[in-house]
Design an enzyme around this catalytic site. Structure first.
Site, PDB file in Angstrom:
ATOM      1  N   GLU A  85      -1.483   8.790  13.664  1.00 19.27           N
ATOM      2  CA  GLU A  85      -2.098   9.157  12.414  1.00 19.27           C
ATOM      3  C   GLU A  85      -3.558  10.042  12.787  1.00 19.27           C
ATOM      4  OE1 GLU A  85      -0.901   9.047   9.393  1.00 19.27           O
ATOM      5  OE2 GLU A  85       0.732   7.446   9.865  1.00 19.27           O
ATOM      6  N   ARG A  95       0.470   0.206  -4.115  1.00 16.45           N
ATOM      7  CA  ARG A  95       1.451   0.284  -4.580  1.00 16.45           C
ATOM      8  C   ARG A  95       2.254  -1.034  -4.967  1.00 16.45           C
ATOM      9  NH1 ARG A  95       6.758   0.224  -3.056  1.00 16.45           N
ATOM     10  NH2 ARG A  95       5.970   0.209  -0.945  1.00 16.45           N
ATOM     11  N   CYS A 148      -2.777  -0.292   5.675  1.00 14.97           N
ATOM     12  CA  CYS A 148      -2.886   0.298   7.081  1.00 14.97           C
ATOM     13  C   CYS A 148      -4.015   1.579   7.031  1.00 14.97           C
ATOM     14  CB  CYS A 148      -1.514   0.995   7.349  1.00 14.97           C
ATOM     15  SG  CYS A 148      -0.339  -0.129   7.874  1.00 14.97           S
ATOM     16  N   HIS A 172       1.443   4.257  13.124  1.00 16.84           N
ATOM     17  CA  HIS A 172       2.682   3.929  12.449  1.00 16.84           C
ATOM     18  C   HIS A 172       3.996   3.668  13.274  1.00 16.84           C
ATOM     19  CE1 HIS A 172       0.993   3.973   8.256  1.00 16.84           C
ATOM     20  NE2 HIS A 172       1.178   2.869   8.273  1.00 16.84           N
TER      21      HIS A 172
END
Ligand code: PCA
Length: 208
Positions: A85, A95, A148, A172
């Site tokens: 990332e 979410r 994360c 990831h």
């Protein structure tokens, strides 16, 4: 005795969202069991998938191991490549509830912190090395807004405000690769991050 061991801290996450395992932890543990690059020792620590405590556990591990390099791993359902990332953003927006039942939205990771941090690891060289080793990889420009990204932002904030000599980033992992291949790729990434000061001078879009 007599020569300095460099520590590498690899973190993975506990299961979340009702799953019974988390490949990010399996990969972290497998990497720590492999022979480490010369002069280094790799330790693996499992982080809770909880906004409130994840960074406390990460900070305690950094204090305990005093690593030269920290690579935090997380599982990214829906992805098919190992994705280092580039960007951590100062936003929690969940979410689904975390493992303590918290579901924050529109909340900063660190109130008053900068909007974003960029990882300064040699991610392009790492992607090239992983690809050369036959492991699918590409740079990602969003770590999401769940735990994360929270951990990634907190790590970069720790580096920016307290530990300028620490190198660290977030990667990831996809759910579709066997842990052995993930570990092959991540070992390449760790090797590159330890050995390389200057990243490849190419656009990420030209790496494939
Ligand atoms: N993946 C989640 C949190 C823990 C994990 O392994 C994420 O991408 O935010």
């Amino acid at each position: 005795m007599g020569f300095l061991m460099r520590h590498v801290l690899i973190t993975g996450f506990e299961p979340f969202g009702g799953a019974s395992d988390n490949l990010s932890w399996d990969a972290a543990a497998a990497l720590a069991r492999r022979p480490a690059p010369d002069g280094t020792r790799i330790s693996a620590v499992r982080l809770p998938c909880v906004f409130d405590t994840s960074l406390t556990v990460l900070r305690a591990a950094v204090t305990e191991y005093d690593p030269a390099l920290v690579i935090c791993l997380g599982l990214a359902n829906g992805r098919t490549e190992i994705t280092p990332e580039r960007v951590a953003i100062n936003l929690d927006d969940a979410r689904i509830p975390d493992n303590a039942g918290a579901q924050p939205f529109d909340r900063p990771v660190i109130p008053g912190g900068p909007a974003a941090y960029l990882a300064d690891l040699p991610l392009k060289a790492a992607v090239a090395a992983m690809t050369a080793a036959g492991v699918p990889a590409s740079i990602s420009y969003t770590a999401g807004t769940f735990v994360c990204n929270h951990v990634f932002y907190g790590l970069r904030h720790l580096i920016a405000t307290e530990r300028p000599d620490l190198r660290g980033g977030f990667v990831h992992v996809p759910p579709n690769l066997p842990v052995e291949r993930l570990t092959d790729g991540l070992a390449e990434l760790v090797r590159i991050c330890l050995d390389t000061d200057t990243d490849l001078a190419v656009s990420a879009g030209t790496l494939h």
